[in-house]
Write a protein that holds these residues in place. Sequence first.
Motif, short mmCIF file in Angstrom:
data_model
loop_
_atom_site.label_atom_id
_atom_site.label_comp_id
_atom_site.label_asym_id
_atom_site.label_seq_id
_atom_site.Cartn_x
_atom_site.Cartn_y
_atom_site.Cartn_z
N ASP A 176 49.46 45.40 61.96
CA ASP A 176 48.02 45.02 62.53
C ASP A 176 46.95 45.42 61.67
N HIS A 177 47.12 45.83 60.35
CA HIS A 177 46.10 45.95 59.53
C HIS A 177 46.05 44.91 58.38
N VAL A 178 44.76 44.39 57.96
CA VAL A 178 44.71 43.64 57.14
C VAL A 178 44.94 43.95 55.61
N ILE A 179 45.84 43.59 55.04
CA ILE A 179 46.13 43.89 53.63
C ILE A 179 45.86 43.12 52.55
N GLY A 180 45.53 41.79 52.87
CA GLY A 180 45.12 40.68 51.84
C GLY A 180 44.61 39.55 52.52
N PHE A 181 43.96 38.67 51.97
CA PHE A 181 43.47 37.61 52.33
C PHE A 181 43.33 36.57 51.26
N THR A 182 43.04 35.12 51.62
CA THR A 182 42.90 34.05 50.72
C THR A 182 42.26 32.96 51.59
N ASP A 183 41.62 31.93 50.95
CA ASP A 183 40.78 31.03 51.60
C ASP A 183 40.97 29.59 50.72
N LEU A 184 41.02 28.51 51.47
CA LEU A 184 40.93 27.03 50.80
C LEU A 184 40.03 26.07 51.51
N ASP A 185 39.09 25.65 50.68
CA ASP A 185 38.21 24.61 51.39
C ASP A 185 38.91 23.30 51.48
N ASP A 186 37.93 22.30 51.93
CA ASP A 186 38.51 20.95 52.22
C ASP A 186 38.65 20.17 50.99
N GLN A 187 38.22 20.64 49.75
CA GLN A 187 38.30 20.19 48.52
C GLN A 187 39.52 20.67 47.61
N GLY A 188 40.34 21.99 48.15
CA GLY A 188 41.18 22.17 47.60
C GLY A 188 40.96 23.51 46.57
N TYR A 189 39.54 24.08 46.82
CA TYR A 189 39.10 25.27 45.85
C TYR A 189 39.60 26.45 46.61
N ILE A 190 40.25 27.18 45.98
CA ILE A 190 40.63 28.73 46.31
C ILE A 190 39.37 29.74 46.00
N ASP A 191 38.58 30.19 46.77
CA ASP A 191 37.52 30.92 46.20
C ASP A 191 37.99 32.33 46.08
N MET A 192 38.86 33.10 46.93
CA MET A 192 39.12 34.28 47.01
C MET A 192 40.66 34.30 47.15
N LEU A 193 41.23 35.37 46.66
CA LEU A 193 42.52 35.89 46.73
C LEU A 193 42.77 37.40 46.46
N PHE A 194 42.73 38.07 47.47
CA PHE A 194 42.48 39.58 47.29
C PHE A 194 43.54 40.41 48.21
N VAL A 195 44.06 41.40 47.51
CA VAL A 195 45.14 42.29 48.13
C VAL A 195 44.73 43.68 48.02
N HIS A 196 44.90 44.30 49.00
CA HIS A 196 44.52 45.86 48.94
C HIS A 196 45.34 46.50 48.11
N PRO A 197 44.76 47.39 47.29
CA PRO A 197 45.50 48.19 46.17
C PRO A 197 46.94 48.86 46.50
N ASP A 198 46.80 49.19 47.80
CA ASP A 198 47.96 50.06 48.31
C ASP A 198 49.19 49.14 48.62
N PHE A 199 48.78 47.84 48.51
CA PHE A 199 49.82 46.78 48.73
C PHE A 199 50.24 45.91 47.82
N GLY A 200 49.68 46.26 46.25
CA GLY A 200 49.90 45.53 45.22
C GLY A 200 51.35 45.32 44.79
N ARG A 201 51.92 44.40 44.29
CA ARG A 201 53.02 44.20 43.64
C ARG A 201 54.25 44.38 45.09
N ARG A 202 53.89 43.76 45.74
CA ARG A 202 54.76 43.47 47.29
C ARG A 202 54.82 42.26 47.63
N GLY A 203 54.54 41.26 47.01
CA GLY A 203 54.57 39.87 47.31
C GLY A 203 53.48 39.52 48.31
N VAL A 204 52.40 40.17 48.45
CA VAL A 204 51.25 39.74 49.31
C VAL A 204 50.71 38.43 48.69
N ALA A 205 50.21 38.65 47.55
CA ALA A 205 49.59 37.45 47.20
C ALA A 205 50.47 36.19 46.92
#
Length: 159
Positions: A64-93
């Motif tokens: 129940d803790h947010v460890i990453g997030f991404t977005d997608l607008d209606d034109q197909g642009y991904i502005d953000m893709l971020f993963v908490h450093p403690d969860f890097g290299r675990r397949g979150v991205a």
Amino acid sequence: MFIRPFTVLDGEATRDVFLRAIRVTASSEYTPEQIAAWASHDMDIFAWTAKRARTSTVVATSDDHVIGFTDLDDQGYIDMLFVHPDFGRRGVASALLASALERAGELGLAELSTNASLIARPIFERFGFVVLEQRYPVLAGVRLTNFSMRRSLAAPATS
């Protein structure tokens, strides 16, 4: 790990992931001056949350803790893709990008685009994005480096 839609209750958690990912993870590729310009201490939480809510944002959670997030607008642009450093290299991205690709398919988009950081470029390339150009945006008077990238979503030909 669970992927779900963003809610306004995720505002602070996603902002924290964003700031920590830049200040910790991105510090391996960007200078302290660049990090300070990119991850300003005076980010307005209400504006941040409203922007996340306006864009199709999804969050990755663990216990129940947010460890990453991404977005997608209606034109197909991904502005953000971020993963908490403690969860890097675990397949979150990867899970987040797979979710964005699924959403793009639901929207019937022909392609996706992003401006990927030095840190994010490899994950986008693993998902079939290609670099169109290296860019040098200026934030708060400081020059950064990123990459304009695209990925076609054209359906394969059938016989």
